[in-house]
Every structure is written in C-alpha cells, then in structure tokens.
Design an enzyme around this catalytic site. Sequence first.
Site, PDB file in Angstrom:
ATOM      1  N   GLY A 191     -55.772 -27.873  75.334  1.00 44.14           N
ATOM      2  CA  GLY A 191     -55.507 -29.306  75.244  1.00 44.14           C
ATOM      3  C   GLY A 191     -56.017 -30.023  76.473  1.00 44.14           C
ATOM      4  O   GLY A 191     -55.387 -30.963  76.969  1.00 44.14           O
TER       5      GLY A 191
ATOM      6  N   VAL B  13     -55.960 -23.795  68.298  1.00 48.21           N
ATOM      7  CA  VAL B  13     -55.073 -22.760  68.845  1.00 48.21           C
ATOM      8  C   VAL B  13     -54.081 -22.243  67.826  1.00 48.21           C
ATOM      9  O   VAL B  13     -53.456 -21.193  68.048  1.00 48.21           O
ATOM     10  CB  VAL B  13     -54.332 -23.254  70.110  1.00 48.21           C
TER      11      VAL B  13
ATOM     12  N   SER C  66     -41.151 -29.531  77.177  1.00 43.23           N
ATOM     13  CA  SER C  66     -40.781 -30.945  77.194  1.00 43.23           C
ATOM     14  C   SER C  66     -39.269 -31.054  77.373  1.00 43.23           C
ATOM     15  O   SER C  66     -38.526 -30.143  76.986  1.00 43.23           O
ATOM     16  CB  SER C  66     -41.180 -31.610  75.875  1.00 43.23           C
TER      17      SER C  66
ATOM     18  N   TYR D 251     -40.948 -31.346  66.880  1.00 47.30           N
ATOM     19  CA  TYR D 251     -41.464 -31.300  68.256  1.00 47.30           C
ATOM     20  C   TYR D 251     -40.442 -30.654  69.189  1.00 47.30           C
ATOM     21  O   TYR D 251     -40.780 -29.777  69.991  1.00 47.30           O
ATOM     22  CB  TYR D 251     -41.796 -32.717  68.719  1.00 47.30           C
TER      23      TYR D 251
ATOM     24  N   ALA E 200     -38.015 -28.603  68.425  1.00 54.58           N
ATOM     25  CA  ALA E 200     -37.894 -27.181  68.102  1.00 54.58           C
ATOM     26  C   ALA E 200     -39.042 -26.390  68.699  1.00 54.58           C
ATOM     27  O   ALA E 200     -38.856 -25.293  69.244  1.00 54.58           O
ATOM     28  CB  ALA E 200     -37.848 -26.986  66.588  1.00 54.58           C
TER      29      ALA E 200
ATOM     30  N   LYS F 283     -40.818 -27.141  71.341  1.00 53.44           N
ATOM     31  CA  LYS F 283     -40.745 -27.125  72.799  1.00 53.44           C
ATOM     32  C   LYS F 283     -39.569 -26.283  73.301  1.00 53.44           C
ATOM     33  O   LYS F 283     -39.653 -25.656  74.363  1.00 53.44           O
ATOM     34  CB  LYS F 283     -40.645 -28.558  73.331  1.00 53.44           C
TER      35      LYS F 283
ATOM     36  N   ILE G 157     -44.173 -39.171  80.140  1.00 53.94           N
ATOM     37  CA  ILE G 157     -45.378 -39.200  80.954  1.00 53.94           C
ATOM     38  C   ILE G 157     -46.382 -40.148  80.295  1.00 53.94           C
ATOM     39  O   ILE G 157     -46.596 -40.095  79.086  1.00 53.94           O
ATOM     40  CB  ILE G 157     -45.999 -37.795  81.085  1.00 53.94           C
TER      41      ILE G 157
END
Length: 241
Positions: free
Chosen positions: A11, A63, A141, A154, A156, A158, A187
């Site tokens: 990424g 990926v 995160s 998301y 789950a 992270k 961020i």
Amino acid sequence: MLTGKVAIVTGGSRGIGAAIARKLASMGANVALIYAGNQQAAEQVCGQCRECGVVAKAYRCDVSSFDQVKDTVAAVKSDFGTVHILVNNAGITKDGLIAMMKEESFDAVLDTNLKGAFHMIRHCAGIFLRNREGCIVNISSVSGLMGNAGQCNYSASKAGLIGLTKSVAKELAPKGIRCNAIAPGFIRTDMTDSQTENPLVNLIPLGTMGEAEDVAEAAAYLITAKYVTGEVLRVDGGIAM
C-alpha cells in the site's frame, strides 16, 4: 541506520504507506513498494525514495491473492537479493451498518487488510528465517482496539491484525525476527478525507488529526527498536487511551 537493508512496503503508493517508504529510504533502506492499481503514484513515490540515494522499485500486486504475493515476494528477492523489513500497510474500507452490510463487503475488507498481511508474512518468513533476522510492522488501527460504528468489517480486520502480530511475534522471536503493530487514529490521508467532519475527531485529546509522517516515525522506531516485539503502538492523539 538502515543502510543496505531491504524493505517491502505494501500500500505504498499514497498516504501512510508512501510516508513510510520515504522515511525508510531517508534512513538508507532500499524499498520494494507494493501497490494495487495506481502505477503513476507508485513510481512517483519510488522517485522520491531514489532521491535519498537508495534503490526503489514498484511492484503491482493484489495482496489478497496468495499466489500473487508469492510471485511478488520472489520477484523482490530476485531483484534485491533478500528482504529484511516488511511493512503491511495495504488496506481498504467498505463501510456500512451491520444490518445492511453485504457479505462481499465484509469479505473484501478482511481479504485485503488481514489475509493480505498473512500472505506477505507467510511468503517473507522463509527469507527471514534463513537470514535469522527480520522485522515486521503491521499497520492496524484504533478501530481494532475500540471499534467504530459502521466499520464492523474494518474493525474486525484491524483487531485481527493485532492478534496476528502477537502470535507471529511469539512464534518467530526465538529466530531473531520481531513483529509489532501500529494503531493509527484519525490520520489525514485520502482514505480519511471523508472523516474530517466525523464527530469523533472532536474527541481527540490532542485536538487535531495526525499526519502520515507521524505514523512513519513510529514505524521507523519499531524497525530500529531491537528489544521491542509483540507491541501495539498507538499513534492517535490519545483517542483510544
């Protein structure tokens, strides 16, 4: 400090990944930058890395594909000779309320954010084991620590990264391989542009969103901290404390 080391950053064409790639290059590391689709952006970041006097090359790879990652890691090893550092930053969001979330939205986020990290670690592990050294940094995160409404997929993924980090750290520590995670908060990146009006931003104790460079500094610390493994380092302005 990292002169002669080889780092893979997934990424890496924008946001946090690009900032990490530039930071590692500034420390002397050669960079293999993994991107999903935007070749122009990836090449631009590679150019910025080369300005530091290092070798940088971009590789397109999904990926979430076990086989694509296997082939890409093999290509990196062929081009650079070895790998010392792996930063798993590739991630996507497909937000939605749990009562209406489609299965494919849940699967897509888990496949990229969590399985993608597994694929990279799985195919880099043999190189690290042969070298008897290696450093892995997984970008998790604060959503994986405290949850976030509308982001069950998301969060789950992270949270899963944190479990993966700790298990890999325990398994590979005897071989001289370290594995840590970073849990960024809000961020300022392309991914969070839509969240600038999120009411949770007002709950950040330091009162502002962070920058991608803040996460890059944390990654640089974990990569050089020889006696730290299995750690989850928050870079979140205090929102998850």
